[in-house]
Design an enzyme around this catalytic site. Sequence first.
Site, PDB file in Angstrom:
ATOM      1  N   ASP A   8     -26.341  55.910 -67.036  1.00  0.00           N
ATOM      2  CA  ASP A   8     -26.101  54.680 -66.298  1.00  0.00           C
ATOM      3  C   ASP A   8     -26.439  54.994 -64.832  1.00  0.00           C
ATOM      4  O   ASP A   8     -26.430  56.160 -64.426  1.00  0.00           O
ATOM      5  CB  ASP A   8     -24.622  54.297 -66.458  1.00  0.00           C
ATOM      6  CG  ASP A   8     -24.257  53.122 -65.586  1.00  0.00           C
ATOM      7  OD1 ASP A   8     -24.990  52.114 -65.608  1.00  0.00           O
ATOM      8  OD2 ASP A   8     -23.239  53.215 -64.861  1.00  0.00           O
ATOM      9  N   ASP A  10     -25.452  52.799 -61.571  1.00  0.00           N
ATOM     10  CA  ASP A  10     -24.391  52.500 -60.606  1.00  0.00           C
ATOM     11  C   ASP A  10     -23.093  53.192 -61.001  1.00  0.00           C
ATOM     12  O   ASP A  10     -22.570  52.957 -62.086  1.00  0.00           O
ATOM     13  CB  ASP A  10     -24.138  50.982 -60.544  1.00  0.00           C
ATOM     14  CG  ASP A  10     -25.342  50.211 -60.032  1.00  0.00           C
ATOM     15  OD1 ASP A  10     -25.526  50.162 -58.821  1.00  0.00           O
ATOM     16  OD2 ASP A  10     -26.098  49.671 -60.867  1.00  0.00           O
TER      17      ASP A  10
HETATM   18  C1  G6P Z   1     -24.548  47.526 -62.848  1.00  0.00           C
HETATM   19  C2  G6P Z   1     -23.250  47.406 -62.066  1.00  0.00           C
HETATM   20  C3  G6P Z   1     -22.685  46.018 -62.213  1.00  0.00           C
HETATM   21  C4  G6P Z   1     -23.731  44.968 -61.881  1.00  0.00           C
HETATM   22  C5  G6P Z   1     -24.927  45.113 -62.794  1.00  0.00           C
HETATM   23  C6  G6P Z   1     -26.032  44.111 -62.490  1.00  0.00           C
HETATM   24  O1  G6P Z   1     -24.269  47.643 -64.186  1.00  0.00           O
HETATM   25  O2  G6P Z   1     -22.295  48.342 -62.520  1.00  0.00           O
HETATM   26  O3  G6P Z   1     -21.570  45.902 -61.366  1.00  0.00           O
HETATM   27  O4  G6P Z   1     -23.191  43.658 -62.007  1.00  0.00           O
HETATM   28  O5  G6P Z   1     -25.443  46.433 -62.631  1.00  0.00           O
HETATM   29  O6  G6P Z   1     -26.616  44.441 -61.254  1.00  0.00           O
HETATM   30  P1  G6P Z   1     -27.702  43.582 -60.497  1.00  0.00           P
HETATM   31  O7  G6P Z   1     -28.238  44.547 -59.469  1.00  0.00           O
HETATM   32  O8  G6P Z   1     -28.764  43.178 -61.493  1.00  0.00           O
HETATM   33  O9  G6P Z   1     -27.027  42.414 -59.913  1.00  0.00           O
HETATM   34 MG    MG Z   2     -21.899  52.049 -63.932  1.00  0.00          MG
END
Ligand code: G6P
Ligand code: MG
Length: 210
Positions: A8, A10
């Site tokens: 993953d 983030d």
């Molecule tokens: C990751 C983060 C989420 C976020 C998602 C979508 O999974 O942990 O918190 O909402 O990405 O991110 P984006 O950059 O497409 O808005």
């Molecule tokens: Mg994450």
Amino acid sequence: MIKAVIFDLDGVIVSTDELHYQSWKKIADDENIYFDKIINHKLRGVSRMDSLNIILGYASKTYSEDEKINLATNKNDIYVELLKQLDQKDILPNVVETLKGLKSKGIFIAIGSSSKNAKPILRRIGLIDMFDVIADGNDIKHSKPAPDVFLVAAERLGVNPNSCMVVEDAMAGIKAAKNAKMIAVAVSEAKNSEIADYRLDNLKDLLLII
Ligand code: G6P
Ligand code: MG
């Protein structure tokens, strides 16, 4: 035998949590919706639209689809602006040595992220060329806990899902890994997960379990 590790992004590779939080907080405050860091944890690994729906669950009015699209677009505009401050200092501890260690063992490494901003983020932190494959929010219809993003990564690597290990900081991501029939490794906020196969305090312990 493990042939690939899918990370993953983030909260595992890079610390963007605070930037997501600040952008959603601005949207929620403007709409007079209660939002705090505990609610923010529920958004880990969850797509932008699903995250918005969780936040709107705390609102006193209902929102039309057009209003939702506007709010999600505004959040992303704020977030993309904040991402300009991101650089190598935001790479999480032990990431680079762990990635290098896996590569030296001949293990493929990939990204499996729900984010549509994954590639620009990897470019900003200087890690985009480290990964054999990047699967992200642009490649899938169903975000975590659906297995899709991890299955796309495995397919692009040409590796069977049961030879893949996933590293996740989100409960939704651990569920997605198990739904993909992969080995799930929990770090950080996911360490309370009961369905994870491993729970690590330190990312570089990955090198001990492979
Ligand atoms: C990751 C983060 C989420 C976020 C998602 C979508 O999974 O942990 O918190 O909402 O990405 O991110 P984006 O950059 O497409 O808005
Ligand atoms: Mg994450």
